[in-house]
Design a protein around this motif. Structure first.
Motif, mmCIF file in Angstrom:
data_model
loop_
_atom_site.group_PDB
_atom_site.id
_atom_site.type_symbol
_atom_site.label_atom_id
_atom_site.label_comp_id
_atom_site.label_asym_id
_atom_site.label_seq_id
_atom_site.Cartn_x
_atom_site.Cartn_y
_atom_site.Cartn_z
ATOM 1 N N ALA A 12 91.307 44.119 54.543
ATOM 2 C CA ALA A 12 91.083 43.198 54.187
ATOM 3 C C ALA A 12 91.934 42.653 52.925
ATOM 4 N N VAL A 13 91.659 41.227 53.353
ATOM 5 C CA VAL A 13 91.986 40.716 51.887
ATOM 6 C C VAL A 13 91.389 39.615 51.777
ATOM 7 N N PHE A 14 91.956 38.796 50.186
ATOM 8 C CA PHE A 14 90.470 38.000 49.886
ATOM 9 C C PHE A 14 91.445 36.676 48.828
ATOM 10 N N ALA A 15 90.647 35.533 50.143
ATOM 11 C CA ALA A 15 91.580 34.421 50.251
ATOM 12 C C ALA A 15 90.607 33.094 48.723
ATOM 13 N N SER A 16 90.368 31.695 49.266
ATOM 14 C CA SER A 16 89.812 30.964 48.679
ATOM 15 C C SER A 16 89.935 29.929 49.105
ATOM 16 N N ALA A 17 89.153 28.775 49.496
ATOM 17 C CA ALA A 17 88.591 27.493 49.740
ATOM 18 C C ALA A 17 89.570 26.733 49.213
ATOM 19 N N THR A 18 89.227 27.393 48.013
ATOM 20 C CA THR A 18 88.964 26.366 46.304
ATOM 21 C C THR A 18 90.075 26.400 45.578
ATOM 22 N N GLU A 19 91.397 25.570 44.906
ATOM 23 C CA GLU A 19 92.340 25.044 44.286
ATOM 24 C C GLU A 19 91.443 26.088 42.763
ATOM 25 N N SER A 20 90.087 25.503 42.204
ATOM 26 C CA SER A 20 89.481 26.479 40.964
ATOM 27 C C SER A 20 89.415 27.971 41.508
ATOM 28 N N PHE A 21 89.150 28.734 41.940
ATOM 29 C CA PHE A 21 88.527 30.026 41.726
ATOM 30 C C PHE A 21 89.471 30.688 42.644
ATOM 31 N N ALA A 22 90.970 30.803 43.410
ATOM 32 C CA ALA A 22 92.016 30.737 43.524
ATOM 33 C C ALA A 22 92.613 30.667 42.491
ATOM 34 N N GLN A 23 92.493 30.487 41.368
ATOM 35 C CA GLN A 23 92.991 30.669 40.244
ATOM 36 C C GLN A 23 92.634 31.580 39.498
ATOM 37 N N ALA A 24 91.010 31.769 39.101
ATOM 38 C CA ALA A 24 90.445 32.269 38.613
ATOM 39 C C ALA A 24 90.375 34.099 39.457
ATOM 40 N N ASN A 25 90.788 34.015 40.547
ATOM 41 C CA ASN A 25 90.470 34.875 41.171
ATOM 42 C C ASN A 25 91.566 35.847 41.397
ATOM 43 N N LEU A 26 92.443 34.609 41.577
ATOM 44 C CA LEU A 26 93.541 35.922 41.723
ATOM 45 C C LEU A 26 95.040 35.024 41.255
ATOM 46 N N ASN A 27 94.782 33.888 40.062
ATOM 47 C CA ASN A 27 95.562 33.417 38.777
ATOM 48 C C ASN A 27 96.726 32.804 39.973
ATOM 49 N N ARG A 28 96.827 32.477 41.389
ATOM 50 C CA ARG A 28 97.387 31.267 41.763
ATOM 51 C C ARG A 28 96.911 30.125 42.624
ATOM 52 N N THR A 29 97.627 29.370 43.225
ATOM 53 C CA THR A 29 97.284 28.707 43.793
ATOM 54 C C THR A 29 97.018 29.147 45.171
#
Length: 324
Positions: free
Chosen positions: A111-128
């Motif tokens: 499994a991979v773990f993506a985000s629907a929001t920019e803020s959480f993508a940065q917090a969780n993966l340090n990426r957009t």
């Protein structure tokens, strides 16, 4: 044990059977401050399988610096080799390196773990969001080419602690991206537990309008505001047949402090049994397992069903059977 089972009153418009995607060993334990011994984790997975769960998310091949609790993935996974072949043991792979580590151990589902929001993508993966999807694309391609199906987790589908309500269109767009890169299933996450049934139905309808059927979807609810079961029922009424849950209600998210525990597997099984929906799960054994794990963690289980049934479980369900 009649007092430990709900009356069956089937409701119209629900699936005959639901597949529970058990996330306790991975999502449930990842935020524990004290490291759980690998022997306890292996026992936990075995007990869950013996309770009838056939999809048990075992661990994550993430860098130990980010999730120290799961640093023992290479040691844990071989300890599960004796489980029956019909027990799926998916693992989270955050990047190409994580996938290589998993494939080297013969992992059959990822499994991979993506985000629907920019803020959480940065917090969780340090990426957009776009950067994360770009990172996942070759991971999904390589896994699929190796015969390993990949589930796509999508967090913050309903609300984000930094951005507030999440537009449905944004969630739909990211879902389409994950499916287009080859994900076999999408798990829609209410990471901070703010969703209500109307929101769930609206998102599922929008995904259907975009050509994404309920059969490709799972739901992953947190119970922050006590809405997890109501949201699950709304998803089942729409046609979703895969539900994520965590034994004993364990879990949270290290990158979203407002995220409390996952939907408890026992609470889900109690509701589904009462509705006449099959799961294949032995509730007595599951309650015994979560009671045992609560003892290992040194605190009571937050699951209402575990609290209600603890102590009423038959003696033959309390201990893992000895190997013959």
């Amino acid at each position: 044990m009649s007092e430990g089972l709900p009356m069956r009153v089937p409701a119209e418009g629900l699936p005959q059977r639901v597949r529970i995607h058990e996330v306790g060993p991975r999502d449930g334990l990842q935020n524990e401050s004290a490291v759980v011994p690998v022997e306890v984790k292996a026992e936990f997975v075995h007990r869950l399988a013996e309770a009838g769960l056939r999809t048990v998310e075992a661990t994550s091949f993430v860098h130990p610096r980010w999730v120290p609790q799961l640093a023992d993935a290479e040691e844990l996974y071989p300890r599960l080799a004796d489980l029956p072949e019909d027990v799926s043991l998916p693992v989270l792979v955050p990047n190409a390196r994580g996938l290589q580590r998993a494939l080297a151990l013969g992992v059959r589902s990822a499994a991979v773990f993506a985000s629907a929001t920019e803020s959480f993508a940065q917090a969780n993966l340090n990426r957009t969001v776009a950067g994360a999807l770009e990172m996942f694309a070759p991971v999904v391609a390589e896994a699929t080419a190796s015969g390993v199906p990949v589930r796509g987790y999508l967090s913050m589908c309903f609300g984000d602690p930094w951005e507030g309500p999440v537009p449905v269109a944004r969630v739909v767009d990211v879902c389409k991206e994950l499916l287009s890169m080859g994900c076999s299933e999408l798990s829609l996450g209410d990471t901070i537990g703010v969703a209500t049934p109307g929101q769930v139905t609206a998102l599922l309808h929008a995904l259907g309008e975009a050509g994404i059927p309920a059969g490709r979807l799972a739901v992953h609810f947190h119970d922050t505001y006590g809405q997890a079961l109501a949201n699950t029922l709304a998803a089942l009424q729409y046609g979703v047949t895969t539900v994520d849950a965590s034994a004993g209600g364990l879990g949270g998210c290290p990158y979203a402090r407002s995220a409390t525990g996952n939907l408890a597997t026992e609470d889900l099984v109690w509701m589904l049994r009462g509705l006449g929906v099959e799961t294949g799960v032995d509730l007595d054994r599951l309650v015994a397992t979560s009671t045992w794990m609560a003892g290992a963690l040194g605190r009571p289980s937050p699951s209402r069903t575990v609290q209600a049934l603890a102590g009423k479980t038959p003696d033959d369900a309390r201990a893992r059977p000895k190997e013959s």
